[in-house]
Structures are given as structure tokens and as C-alpha cells.
Write a protein that holds these residues in place. Structure first.
Motif, PDB file in Angstrom:
ATOM      1  N   HIS A  90       0.810  -1.213   0.000  1.00  0.00           N
ATOM      2  CA  HIS A  90       0.000   0.000   0.000  1.00  0.00           C
ATOM      3  C   HIS A  90       0.850   1.274   0.000  1.00  0.00           C
ATOM      4  CE1 HIS A  90      -2.797  -3.106   1.581  1.00  0.00           C
ATOM      5  NE2 HIS A  90      -3.662  -2.466   0.808  1.00  0.00           N
ATOM      6  N   ALA A  91       2.159   1.110  -0.076  1.00  0.00           N
ATOM      7  CA  ALA A  91       3.064   2.263  -0.117  1.00  0.00           C
ATOM      8  C   ALA A  91       3.289   2.697  -1.561  1.00  0.00           C
ATOM      9  CB  ALA A  91       4.397   1.904   0.526  1.00  0.00           C
ATOM     10  N   PRO A  92       3.654   3.976  -1.762  1.00  0.00           N
ATOM     11  CA  PRO A  92       3.988   4.418  -3.123  1.00  0.00           C
ATOM     12  C   PRO A  92       5.166   3.628  -3.678  1.00  0.00           C
ATOM     13  CG  PRO A  92       3.713   6.301  -1.649  1.00  0.00           C
ATOM     14  CD  PRO A  92       3.729   5.077  -0.783  1.00  0.00           C
ATOM     15  N   VAL A  93       5.091   3.319  -4.962  1.00  0.00           N
ATOM     16  CA  VAL A  93       6.204   2.646  -5.628  1.00  0.00           C
ATOM     17  C   VAL A  93       7.481   3.453  -5.428  1.00  0.00           C
ATOM     18  CG1 VAL A  93       7.100   1.887  -7.862  1.00  0.00           C
ATOM     19  CG2 VAL A  93       4.661   1.612  -7.338  1.00  0.00           C
ATOM     20  N   ASN A 107       1.986   9.049  -6.640  1.00  0.00           N
ATOM     21  CA  ASN A 107       1.013   8.400  -5.752  1.00  0.00           C
ATOM     22  C   ASN A 107       0.643   6.985  -6.183  1.00  0.00           C
ATOM     23  OD1 ASN A 107       0.786  10.662  -4.005  1.00  0.00           O
ATOM     24  ND2 ASN A 107      -0.600  11.655  -5.466  1.00  0.00           N
ATOM     25  N   VAL A 108       1.256   6.492  -7.238  1.00  0.00           N
ATOM     26  CA  VAL A 108       1.009   5.110  -7.657  1.00  0.00           C
ATOM     27  C   VAL A 108       1.596   4.175  -6.604  1.00  0.00           C
ATOM     28  CG1 VAL A 108       1.456   3.345  -9.399  1.00  0.00           C
ATOM     29  CG2 VAL A 108       0.983   5.707 -10.103  1.00  0.00           C
ATOM     30  N   GLU A 109       0.783   3.234  -6.130  1.00  0.00           N
ATOM     31  CA  GLU A 109       1.216   2.328  -5.070  1.00  0.00           C
ATOM     32  C   GLU A 109       1.637   0.972  -5.636  1.00  0.00           C
ATOM     33  OE1 GLU A 109      -1.851   2.179  -2.087  1.00  0.00           O
ATOM     34  OE2 GLU A 109      -1.972   4.373  -1.967  1.00  0.00           O
ATOM     35  N   VAL A 110       2.368   0.234  -4.835  1.00  0.00           N
ATOM     36  CA  VAL A 110       2.834  -1.089  -5.257  1.00  0.00           C
ATOM     37  C   VAL A 110       1.651  -1.969  -5.638  1.00  0.00           C
ATOM     38  CG1 VAL A 110       4.048  -3.172  -4.515  1.00  0.00           C
ATOM     39  CG2 VAL A 110       4.933  -0.909  -3.859  1.00  0.00           C
ATOM     40  N   ARG A 111       0.544  -1.866  -4.910  1.00  0.00           N
ATOM     41  CA  ARG A 111      -0.632  -2.679  -5.227  1.00  0.00           C
ATOM     42  C   ARG A 111      -1.161  -2.366  -6.629  1.00  0.00           C
ATOM     43  NH1 ARG A 111      -5.678   0.202  -3.964  1.00  0.00           N
ATOM     44  NH2 ARG A 111      -5.129   2.284  -3.198  1.00  0.00           N
ATOM     45  N   TRP A 149      -3.885   6.164 -18.120  1.00  0.00           N
ATOM     46  CA  TRP A 149      -5.194   6.457 -17.516  1.00  0.00           C
ATOM     47  C   TRP A 149      -4.931   6.771 -16.052  1.00  0.00           C
ATOM     48  CZ3 TRP A 149      -3.511   1.549 -18.584  1.00  0.00           C
ATOM     49  CH2 TRP A 149      -3.492   0.635 -17.519  1.00  0.00           C
ATOM     50  N   THR A 150      -5.927   7.245 -15.362  1.00  0.00           N
ATOM     51  CA  THR A 150      -5.740   7.618 -13.957  1.00  0.00           C
ATOM     52  C   THR A 150      -5.484   6.368 -13.118  1.00  0.00           C
ATOM     53  OG1 THR A 150      -7.243   9.498 -14.236  1.00  0.00           O
ATOM     54  CG2 THR A 150      -6.762   8.795 -11.985  1.00  0.00           C
ATOM     55  N   PRO A 151      -4.305   6.275 -12.529  1.00  0.00           N
ATOM     56  CA  PRO A 151      -3.964   5.064 -11.774  1.00  0.00           C
ATOM     57  C   PRO A 151      -4.982   4.753 -10.681  1.00  0.00           C
ATOM     58  CG  PRO A 151      -2.011   6.405 -12.130  1.00  0.00           C
ATOM     59  CD  PRO A 151      -3.181   7.225 -12.594  1.00  0.00           C
ATOM     60  N   GLY A 152      -5.276   3.470 -10.550  1.00  0.00           N
ATOM     61  CA  GLY A 152      -6.182   3.002  -9.512  1.00  0.00           C
ATOM     62  C   GLY A 152      -7.644   3.013  -9.878  1.00  0.00           C
ATOM     63  N   THR A 153      -7.993   3.600 -11.037  1.00  0.00           N
ATOM     64  CA  THR A 153      -9.407   3.714 -11.397  1.00  0.00           C
ATOM     65  C   THR A 153      -9.912   2.537 -12.223  1.00  0.00           C
ATOM     66  OG1 THR A 153      -8.857   4.999 -13.388  1.00  0.00           O
ATOM     67  CG2 THR A 153      -9.302   6.228 -11.343  1.00  0.00           C
ATOM     68  N   ALA A 154      -9.007   1.821 -12.853  1.00  0.00           N
ATOM     69  CA  ALA A 154      -9.385   0.672 -13.693  1.00  0.00           C
ATOM     70  C   ALA A 154      -8.136  -0.147 -13.946  1.00  0.00           C
ATOM     71  CB  ALA A 154      -9.981   1.149 -15.025  1.00  0.00           C
ATOM     72  N   SER A 155      -8.334  -1.401 -14.331  1.00  0.00           N
ATOM     73  CA  SER A 155      -7.184  -2.208 -14.731  1.00  0.00           C
ATOM     74  C   SER A 155      -6.935  -2.038 -16.223  1.00  0.00           C
ATOM     75  CB  SER A 155      -7.405  -3.689 -14.397  1.00  0.00           C
ATOM     76  OG  SER A 155      -8.391  -4.272 -15.231  1.00  0.00           O
ATOM     77  N   GLY A 156      -5.679  -2.169 -16.578  1.00  0.00           N
ATOM     78  CA  GLY A 156      -5.245  -2.204 -17.976  1.00  0.00           C
ATOM     79  C   GLY A 156      -4.102  -3.189 -18.010  1.00  0.00           C
ATOM     80  N   TYR A 157      -4.352  -4.354 -18.491  1.00  0.00           N
ATOM     81  CA  TYR A 157      -3.445  -5.497 -18.339  1.00  0.00           C
ATOM     82  C   TYR A 157      -2.014  -5.143 -18.724  1.00  0.00           C
ATOM     83  CZ  TYR A 157      -1.928 -10.363 -18.581  1.00  0.00           C
ATOM     84  OH  TYR A 157      -1.282 -11.557 -18.373  1.00  0.00           O
ATOM     85  N   HIS A 158      -1.094  -5.348 -17.785  1.00  0.00           N
ATOM     86  CA  HIS A 158       0.328  -5.057 -17.996  1.00  0.00           C
ATOM     87  C   HIS A 158       0.953  -6.274 -18.699  1.00  0.00           C
ATOM     88  CE1 HIS A 158      -0.805  -1.834 -15.489  1.00  0.00           C
ATOM     89  NE2 HIS A 158       0.201  -1.796 -14.643  1.00  0.00           N
ATOM     90  N   ALA A 159       0.603  -6.424 -19.963  1.00  0.00           N
ATOM     91  CA  ALA A 159       0.842  -7.677 -20.683  1.00  0.00           C
ATOM     92  C   ALA A 159       2.310  -8.091 -20.711  1.00  0.00           C
ATOM     93  CB  ALA A 159       0.293  -7.556 -22.106  1.00  0.00           C
ATOM     94  N   ALA A 160       3.167  -7.227 -21.229  1.00  0.00           N
ATOM     95  CA  ALA A 160       4.567  -7.598 -21.404  1.00  0.00           C
ATOM     96  C   ALA A 160       5.491  -6.978 -20.376  1.00  0.00           C
ATOM     97  CB  ALA A 160       5.029  -7.206 -22.813  1.00  0.00           C
ATOM     98  N   ASN A 161       5.001  -5.998 -19.625  1.00  0.00           N
ATOM     99  CA  ASN A 161       5.905  -5.239 -18.750  1.00  0.00           C
ATOM    100  C   ASN A 161       5.675  -5.446 -17.259  1.00  0.00           C
ATOM    101  OD1 ASN A 161       3.460  -3.777 -18.603  1.00  0.00           O
ATOM    102  ND2 ASN A 161       4.537  -1.845 -18.287  1.00  0.00           N
ATOM    103  N   PHE A 162       4.760  -6.337 -16.887  1.00  0.00           N
ATOM    104  CA  PHE A 162       4.492  -6.602 -15.475  1.00  0.00           C
ATOM    105  C   PHE A 162       5.777  -6.991 -14.743  1.00  0.00           C
ATOM    106  CE2 PHE A 162       3.098  -9.447 -11.995  1.00  0.00           C
ATOM    107  CZ  PHE A 162       2.082  -8.712 -11.411  1.00  0.00           C
ATOM    108  N   GLY A 163       6.584  -7.799 -15.373  1.00  0.00           N
ATOM    109  CA  GLY A 163       7.834  -8.239 -14.763  1.00  0.00           C
ATOM    110  C   GLY A 163       8.863  -7.139 -14.655  1.00  0.00           C
ATOM    111  N   HIS A 164       8.838  -6.196 -15.589  1.00  0.00           N
ATOM    112  CA  HIS A 164       9.741  -5.056 -15.493  1.00  0.00           C
ATOM    113  C   HIS A 164       9.378  -4.204 -14.278  1.00  0.00           C
ATOM    114  CE1 HIS A 164      10.447  -6.262 -19.630  1.00  0.00           C
ATOM    115  NE2 HIS A 164      11.486  -5.442 -19.695  1.00  0.00           N
ATOM    116  N   LEU A 165       8.089  -3.954 -14.095  1.00  0.00           N
ATOM    117  CA  LEU A 165       7.645  -3.080 -13.017  1.00  0.00           C
ATOM    118  C   LEU A 165       7.753  -3.756 -11.648  1.00  0.00           C
ATOM    119  CD1 LEU A 165       4.491  -1.526 -14.746  1.00  0.00           C
ATOM    120  CD2 LEU A 165       6.790  -0.553 -14.603  1.00  0.00           C
ATOM    121  N   VAL A 166       7.091  -4.884 -11.505  1.00  0.00           N
ATOM    122  CA  VAL A 166       7.136  -5.585 -10.215  1.00  0.00           C
ATOM    123  C   VAL A 166       8.548  -6.108  -9.951  1.00  0.00           C
ATOM    124  CG1 VAL A 166       6.200  -7.506  -8.867  1.00  0.00           C
ATOM    125  CG2 VAL A 166       4.695  -6.181 -10.389  1.00  0.00           C
TER     126      VAL A 166
END
Length: 379
Positions: A90-93, A107-111, A149-166
């Protein structure tokens, strides 16, 4: 008739029959299927072929690129750090990765990363698959982007970059690249035959993926500003690229995990078993509860289909995946149909990995057939 190898309890005869039927018909090329029930492996089956010429059999030690099933392992890595108190979802990235605060993302959080709601679902143009292989440069580019898009308002599948971010959060917190964290802290301790990428010594036992029919998205009609278009072209990925040396050498925690049904079940059954697998503790109950904090429920901006996200995993939504029942269940799968389902109510894990990719966005007709057969057998 193609031989199906392995073991299964008699009550799962219909599961074996379904796999045998699909391999015999050619719908399935090669595949593995595992069901873990409260730590007891009641189904462990494999069969078919590693190649389209049907000259190389899929054996007990065959592995394949599992596409986005990889994300379930990447999420597990992050949650393990949360369980240790090293990471607050729940902390900011930016607490862990200061550069990510650029362009309005402070304000984008790890979640939000873990639930595909961060607004950063791909690379801005120009973007190529080769860009993804340069982990440091492409991850820095993502950190510098403005959200789509405004973070936290909807999902947008992080198709190829989920591993880069997380994965970058995992690296900043643990000091280990994601590939090393998975090897040393998850697969290694559990004896799971799974890796991000694939060591060259293992290439000889990999079943090359067979691409699915062309996708149904009309990207031109959607327009360049569509999140779907930005995501699926940031970058465009041809499934055949998964069979190349460069792909196998990369650290792509969204899409290039290599394993089979047994190894994926071995790791992810931790969620269904209360966090511990045969004495190896990965998570505690409180951390597992975090997964079920709903983060998004609606049409996903990156895929255009209804999805429901917890923290790190998809949650049941009948209109999206009708063959996954309601309940305390989390899941996800890979492009083409691979699937890993953790049913905490039943202490059940269902794992299916294959090389012939089917059409569709989440799961496939084959995935649904096997999963339904498992639940029918359990009554």
C-alpha cells in the motif's frame, strides 16, 4: 493413440480422458496437467509431443514457455517480500524506486502494479521486443512515462511489462534481480523445475510454443490512443519469438517463465496450502489475505474484456471465466491457455501447461474442459 503418462487417482479418470482425447485429436500437441489437493498430488499427467512434426515426445522433464503464468510467480516474489515486512503493497512505488514518481506517478502504489491498475501497461512508442531484453533501459523508460489512464481507477493489463515493473521493485527491495530471486528463494528451496528465461543447458528439453490463430483485435479501428492499442503494440509480440535464444536469455517476469504443470503447481500451491509447502514457508495467512483485496472489477482497458483483480492475481468473475467457480479462489494463466488456479476453500491447486496455444484472451476451451472435469470429480 498417444500415450498419456503419469499418475492419477481413479476419481479423476475423466480428467485423464479429456487430456487423452485432446492429444489424440490434435487439439493438444503436448501438455502437462497437475492437481494438488491439500499437499497430495492426485493428478500428475503428461503426454503428446514437443514439436509439430511429432518426432519428440513430451516427457516428464519437458518444460515450455508459460507466457503470463510467469506473472503468478512474479507476484509471489513480491508478496514474499511483503510477508517479511520489507515491502508495503500500500506504499507508493517511489518509496522503493524513486525514479518511478516521474510524470505524475508519485502516488502510484505497489498494489497498483500488482493489480494492473498503475496506468503503465506498456512501453511508449517506439517499442520493440528487443527493447524488453534491455531490462535496465526499458524499465527506466517505463519509470519516466506518464500513465495512460488515472492510476487506480481501472485495470489495464500489464501484458509484457508486469515483470519489469514488479521485478524492479523486487530488485530494489531485495537486492536481487527477479530471475535470481525466483531461482534462489522460490524454485530452489522447493525443488521446482521453473526458471525465468531458460538456461542454455535446458534448451534441449524445451517444447517450442506453437502460435495461436491471429488475434481478433482490429487495432486500426480502435485508434492509436486506445489503451488496448498502446498495450498490444508496446511492443507487438509474435509468439514465435518465445522459441529464440534471445528470449530465453532475457529476464521477463511477465512472459518468459519456463516450467511445466508440476513445477508451477509446486510453487503456487503455497497459496492454497496456507503459505507453506512441505515445510518451506513462503507466506503467512495475513499476506495471503491481501491477495483478496479487490482492486478492479470491470472491463480491462488493455484487453477489452471484464476482469476482476486482487493484489497479484485474478479473482473469480463468471462473465470472464465461467468455469472457475466463485469462492476464495485466485488464478491467472498464460497466452494460449496455460492456467494455474488456487482454490483456498478446497486447498486445491490446478495447473495446466502446454505448447500448442489456443485462441482467446484468458484460458482456452481446453483449459475449461480440464478445470471443469476436476471440479466435477470433486463434487
Amino acid at each position: 493413440m498417444t500415450d498419456i503418462h503419469g499418475t492419477h487417482d481413479a476419481r479423476f479418470d475423466d480428467v485423464r480422458a479429456a487430456l487423452e482425447k485432446n492429444v489424440d485429436s490434435g487439439d493438444e500437441l503436448g501438455a502437462s496437467l497437475v492437481v494438488d489437493l491439500d499437499g497430495d498430488v492426485v493428478v500428475d499427467l503428461w503426454g503428446g509431443f514437443r514439436d509439430q512434426a511429432r518426432t519428440l515426445t513430451w516427457d516428464e522433464h519437458t518444460i515450455t514457455n508459460v507466457w503470463s503464468t510467469t506473472k503468478t510467480v512474479t507476484s509471489l516474489a513480491a508478496l514474499m517480500l511483503a510477508d517479511r515486512g520489507d515491502l508495503d503493497v500500500h506504499a507508493p512505488v517511489a518509496r522503493y524506486w524513486p525514479e518511478f514518481a516521474a510524470n505524475g506517478k508519485e502516488n502510484v502504489e505497489v498494489r497498483h502494479l500488482l493489480s494492473h491498475t498503475s496506468g503503465v501497461s506498456g512501453l511508449e512508442q517506439p517499442a520493440t521486443v528487443e527493447d524488453l531484453y534491455d531490462l535496465a533501459t526499458s524499465t527506466a523508460r517505463m519509470a519516466a512515462q506518464a500513465p495512460w489512464w488515472t492510476p487506480g481507477t481501472a485495470s489495464g493489463y500489464h501484458a509484457a511489462n508486469f515483470g519489469h515493473l514488479v521485478g524492479e521493485v523486487v530488485r530494489r527491495v531485495s537486492g536481487k534481480p527477479l530471475k535470481a530471486f525466483v531461482a534462489e528463494e522460490i524454485a530452489g528451496p522447493l525443488g521446482a523445475d521453473f526458471q525465468i528465461g531458460a538456461a542454455e543447458a535446458d534448451w534441449g528439453r524445451i517444447a517450442d510454443v506453437v502460435p495461436p490463430p491471429p488475434a481478433e483485435f482490429d487495432l486500426v479501428a480502435l485508434g492509436a490512443d486506445s489503451v488496448i492499442v498502446k498495450t498490444l503494440t508496446g511492443p507487438v509480440i509474435d509468439a514465435n519469438v518465445a522459441n529464440t535464444p534471445a528470449w530465453r536469455r532475457a529476464d521477463l517476469g511477465a512472459v518468459n517463465g519456463h516450467g511445466n504443470a508440476r513445477s508451477v503447481a509446486r510453487m503456487l500451491s503455497a497459496l492454497a496450502r496456507g503459505g507453506t509447502v512441505d515445510g518451506v514457508r513462503l507466506l503467512g495467512p495475513d499476506t495471503i489475505d491481501v491477495i483478496f483485496e479487490e482492486q478492479a472489477n470491470g472491463v480491462d482497458l488493455g484487453l477489452g474484456v471484464p476482469l476482476r483483480w486482487g493484489i497479484g492475481y485474478g479473482l473469480p468473475l463468471r462473465e470472464a471465466v465461467p468455469w472457475i467457480p466463485d469462492g476464495r479462489i485466485c488464478f491467472w494463466g498464460g497466452w494460449g491457455g496455460s492456467m494455474i488456479i488456487m482454490d483456498l476453500d478446497r486447498r486445491l491447486t490446478i495447473s495446466y501447461m502446454m505448447n500448442r496455444m489456443g485462441p482467446g484472451v484468458i484460458g482456452s476451451d481446453r483449459s475449461g474442459t480440464y478445470v471443469q472435469a476436476v471440479y466435477d470429480a470433486l463434487g
